[in-house]
Design a protein around this motif. Structure first.
Motif, PDB file in Angstrom:
ATOM      1  N   THR A  70      26.488 -41.510  -4.073  1.00  0.00           N
ATOM      2  CA  THR A  70      25.220 -41.018  -4.599  1.00  0.00           C
ATOM      3  C   THR A  70      25.462 -40.168  -5.833  1.00  0.00           C
ATOM      4  O   THR A  70      26.406 -39.390  -5.874  1.00  0.00           O
ATOM      5  N   ASP A  77      11.210 -33.388 -16.282  1.00  0.00           N
ATOM      6  CA  ASP A  77       9.949 -33.915 -15.783  1.00  0.00           C
ATOM      7  C   ASP A  77       9.894 -35.433 -15.934  1.00  0.00           C
ATOM      8  O   ASP A  77       9.807 -35.941 -17.038  1.00  0.00           O
ATOM      9  N   ILE A  78       9.919 -36.150 -14.827  1.00  0.00           N
ATOM     10  CA  ILE A  78       9.906 -37.611 -14.905  1.00  0.00           C
ATOM     11  C   ILE A  78       8.631 -38.118 -15.521  1.00  0.00           C
ATOM     12  O   ILE A  78       8.559 -39.259 -15.958  1.00  0.00           O
ATOM     13  N   SER A  84      11.477 -40.570 -18.097  1.00  0.00           N
ATOM     14  CA  SER A  84      11.419 -41.727 -17.213  1.00  0.00           C
ATOM     15  C   SER A  84      12.226 -42.876 -17.796  1.00  0.00           C
ATOM     16  O   SER A  84      12.865 -43.624 -17.062  1.00  0.00           O
ATOM     17  N   VAL A  87      15.910 -41.961 -17.271  1.00  0.00           N
ATOM     18  CA  VAL A  87      16.247 -42.144 -15.860  1.00  0.00           C
ATOM     19  C   VAL A  87      16.432 -43.623 -15.546  1.00  0.00           C
ATOM     20  O   VAL A  87      17.306 -44.005 -14.778  1.00  0.00           O
ATOM     21  N   THR A  91      19.627 -45.138 -13.717  1.00  0.00           N
ATOM     22  CA  THR A  91      19.598 -45.872 -12.453  1.00  0.00           C
ATOM     23  C   THR A  91      20.144 -47.288 -12.626  1.00  0.00           C
ATOM     24  O   THR A  91      20.819 -47.799 -11.737  1.00  0.00           O
ATOM     25  N   THR A 100      23.743 -44.838  -5.637  1.00  0.00           N
ATOM     26  CA  THR A 100      22.331 -44.553  -5.464  1.00  0.00           C
ATOM     27  C   THR A 100      22.015 -43.259  -6.213  1.00  0.00           C
ATOM     28  O   THR A 100      22.887 -42.418  -6.368  1.00  0.00           O
ATOM     29  N   VAL A 101      20.799 -43.136  -6.662  1.00  0.00           N
ATOM     30  CA  VAL A 101      20.428 -41.946  -7.427  1.00  0.00           C
ATOM     31  C   VAL A 101      19.458 -41.061  -6.653  1.00  0.00           C
ATOM     32  O   VAL A 101      18.487 -41.551  -6.089  1.00  0.00           O
ATOM     33  N   ILE A 102      19.763 -39.792  -6.582  1.00  0.00           N
ATOM     34  CA  ILE A 102      18.796 -38.840  -6.057  1.00  0.00           C
ATOM     35  C   ILE A 102      18.235 -38.098  -7.252  1.00  0.00           C
ATOM     36  O   ILE A 102      18.992 -37.538  -8.042  1.00  0.00           O
ATOM     37  N   LEU A 103      16.916 -38.138  -7.378  1.00  0.00           N
ATOM     38  CA  LEU A 103      16.289 -37.560  -8.555  1.00  0.00           C
ATOM     39  C   LEU A 103      15.548 -36.284  -8.201  1.00  0.00           C
ATOM     40  O   LEU A 103      14.772 -36.259  -7.254  1.00  0.00           O
ATOM     41  N   ILE A 104      15.792 -35.241  -8.956  1.00  0.00           N
ATOM     42  CA  ILE A 104      15.028 -34.017  -8.738  1.00  0.00           C
ATOM     43  C   ILE A 104      14.473 -33.497 -10.055  1.00  0.00           C
ATOM     44  O   ILE A 104      15.154 -33.500 -11.064  1.00  0.00           O
ATOM     45  N   ASN A 105      13.230 -33.093 -10.014  1.00  0.00           N
ATOM     46  CA  ASN A 105      12.552 -32.508 -11.171  1.00  0.00           C
ATOM     47  C   ASN A 105      12.788 -31.008 -11.220  1.00  0.00           C
ATOM     48  O   ASN A 105      12.628 -30.343 -10.210  1.00  0.00           O
TER      49      ASN A 105
ATOM     50  N   VAL B 101      13.876 -36.245  -2.370  1.00  0.00           N
ATOM     51  CA  VAL B 101      13.463 -37.634  -2.549  1.00  0.00           C
ATOM     52  C   VAL B 101      14.584 -38.477  -3.142  1.00  0.00           C
ATOM     53  O   VAL B 101      15.223 -38.074  -4.106  1.00  0.00           O
ATOM     54  N   ILE B 102      14.840 -39.604  -2.529  1.00  0.00           N
ATOM     55  CA  ILE B 102      15.737 -40.582  -3.137  1.00  0.00           C
ATOM     56  C   ILE B 102      14.860 -41.687  -3.672  1.00  0.00           C
ATOM     57  O   ILE B 102      14.071 -42.249  -2.929  1.00  0.00           O
ATOM     58  N   LEU B 103      15.004 -41.950  -4.964  1.00  0.00           N
ATOM     59  CA  LEU B 103      14.123 -42.919  -5.605  1.00  0.00           C
ATOM     60  C   LEU B 103      14.868 -44.192  -5.943  1.00  0.00           C
ATOM     61  O   LEU B 103      15.941 -44.147  -6.533  1.00  0.00           O
ATOM     62  N   LYS B 123      21.477 -44.610   4.560  1.00  0.00           N
ATOM     63  CA  LYS B 123      21.611 -43.196   4.205  1.00  0.00           C
ATOM     64  C   LYS B 123      20.835 -42.325   5.179  1.00  0.00           C
ATOM     65  O   LYS B 123      20.769 -41.116   5.031  1.00  0.00           O
TER      66      LYS B 123
END
Lengths: 356, 356
Positions: A70, A77-78, A84, A87, A91, A100-105, B101-103, B123
DNA sequence: TTGAAAGCGGTACCAC
DNA sequence: GTGGTACCGCTTTCAA
């Protein structure tokens, strides 16, 4: 006969092993795809796994291997098309490399960014891509690095952080558009950015903590000085953090008699808002106001007039950052890369001679 | 004195316990915030943890508790403003409820969607929010449900899946705009969508697997029939999957003598492309072509003319789905909720009387 | 209130 | 090639 699907309240390696009549170790070997097994056994185990609907538990796997597969991404800010798109670049590369990507704002908020990093560290991500809200406040990032986590910086670098960094040549871009505006006779040129200072006023570029924006403002002010335009610091407006803020700021600015004849918008959200305000105030673009915006957002080509923009390689920014990170994840050592991607000015029709 | 920060090659509960002079169990109790401990011990452990720079390993924690504090989100494409806004709604709610959140992007591709779900299951996410690419192909979702994972559907429901669902009243919206266009005298009305069929041709709404879009088309065709317009199926165009595709399709369509006098664009990306084509072909909006687009994208209000759109409560869609999911995660039982949020037509200036 | 020990579901090392 | 088994870091009985 019982036709019901196997109640799969977590089928484990042990279950599969049992059903296949082999040891847990052996089953694990074929299920995990490591070590050597005879074809006969492999088939038996595979069949048992299918029959039981076995699903590996990545969590358990990660715990022993220490790798989670991960990568954590922290952006401002997505919702901002800039992010976006970046990102998306990240991805795409990540998935292709099996991550896998975990995205946080972060919402461009340092405390939130810190919390995000902490969460990501706790989840044991393998690597981090961050667009730091403030380049001056990166202790939490330094910590992450110290704990051995590969990190790549996106769109915003840090002089004090020795890590892979991918940015655009913002200063150069800003210099270019500023030069052009000055050549067209503009003297009252405003620069509008979302970046804020504690008292919402701008004094010097050093106050700006978002690297990309600081570089742009430095470029802007530098060219102005070259052209013997003094005190242009007064024309830099900070704090356009929401469309509403931007709207208010732009309206206030454009209603004064000494209003700017040109505005440089630091992102497409701001550019859009300025455009709207001009409509409301019945100011013609580029007749009454020249407008240049950073980020070649999709709508900029369909307005009347279409907007001249600085096209940044946004997707490439994300793509490159992810590639660098993946390389590190695959064990590549070596000094930190600092990559600067080229921007280009897309000439459309929103700038013209200043009416003197 | 050794001033160097503690080498934090993963400090564990055991380490902290040792340093604090208590048992592992006791240290775990204060570190994990459960059970009861004396104040003296709590302080000692806390101090030791700080000194050692202890960071809990969420992975290990998740493995024993079975909860990962994570919700998985699968959408078609974050780059589409529709989804990035919805995702924003989801993440806001999730974070507030203490979830990460995983996107994952599916690219509207069912195999990719399946892979995403598998990854997310592996996961061990606590819950799932999915915008299914095809409502007809949801076996993988059914499986997820069977394995006990709470699931919420976003923007696209499924008649055969009994789960919390949040959609917009797409049919109603489509009926409204269609009625309005017909009232203005339009007869040749095209509907343009990204959804595709195997042979890229449209025959009946049942061919459309994306629920939200199918409902819109049903609404569109229904109203046409009411108005005694027959064969309107021929005016539904599918497969506008990329801007390039859309551009080509729109251009082809608008170059024919029997070109439509009105176009309904199924999303803002398509609306934008149609707008661009009109510019190129020198077709006036709304003089030569009336345009209505779904999704009130930010740019739609600044074009000339501004575009009449169907405003969907996109943020609310994500927000609501996340809320429902969080409730399930907190143990709420009960029948599946099917929530339909209202849309509204924002009247701007891109539609007018059909020139007969 | 605290401690010892048994897992969770894998991986990996070491014999056989 | 295969089986036995000791972990990984944390939670959670069960006794003391």
């Amino acid at each position: 006969m019982d036709q019901s699907p196997p109640r799969n309240t977590s089928v484990t390696v042990a279950d599969v092993a049992h059903k296949a009549g082999v040891s847990k170790a052996t089953a694990a070997r074929v299920l995990g795809g490591y070590g050597t097994v005879s074809d006969r056994v492999r088939e038996a185990v595979t069949a048992a796994a299918r029959a039981l609907d076995y699903r590996p538990n990545e969590l358990a796997r990660s715990m022993t291997t220490g790798r989670s597969g991960t990568i954590g991404v922290v952006v401002g800010d997505i919702e901002n098309p800039f992010f976006s798109l970046a990102v998306r670049g990240i991805t795409d590369v990540a998935r292709q490399a099996g991550f896998t990507v975990i995205l946080i704002n972060s919402g461009e908020d340092v405390p939130a960014e810190k919390a995000a990093i902490r969460t990501l560290l706790a989840k044991r991500v393998d690597g981090l891509i961050v667009s730091p809200a403030k380049e001056s406040d990166v202790e939490h990032l330094r910590e992450a690095i110290r704990s051995g986590l590969p990190l790549a910086l996106l769109d915003r670098g840090s002089d004090t952080l020795d890590v892979d960094t991918v940015i655009a040549d913002d200063r150069h871009a800003a210099e270019g558009v500023t030069r052009r505006l000055i050549a067209l006779g503009h003297r009252r040129i405003a620069y509008l950015t979302a970046c804020d200072t504690p008292d919402h006023r701008f004094r010097t570029a050093a106050d700006i903590n978002t690297g990309s924006v600081r570089r742009r403002i430095e470029g802007f002010l530098g060219v102005c000085r070259e052209a013997n335009l003094d005190g242009m610091e007064d024309w830099v407006h900070v704090g356009a953090v929401t469309p509403e803020h931007t709207h208010r700021m732009a309206a206030a600015m454009l209603r004064t008699p000494q209003r700017p004849t040109a505005i440089i918008a630091s992102d497409s959200l701001i550019g859009l808002e300025v455009f709207k305000v001009c409509r409301e105030l019945d100011l013609g673009i580029p007749g009454d106001l020249s407008l240049v915006s950073f980020h070649d957002a999709d709508w900029t080509s369909v307005t009347t007039p279409p907007v001249t923009v600085v096209r940044q390689p946004v997707y490439g920014l994300g793509e490159t950052a992810a590639k660098l990170l993946v390389e590190r994840l695959n064990g590549k050592a070596g000094a930190a890369n600092r990559i600067v991607l080229r921007t280009e000015v897309v000439d459309r029709a929103s700038i013209a001679d200043a009416r003197v």
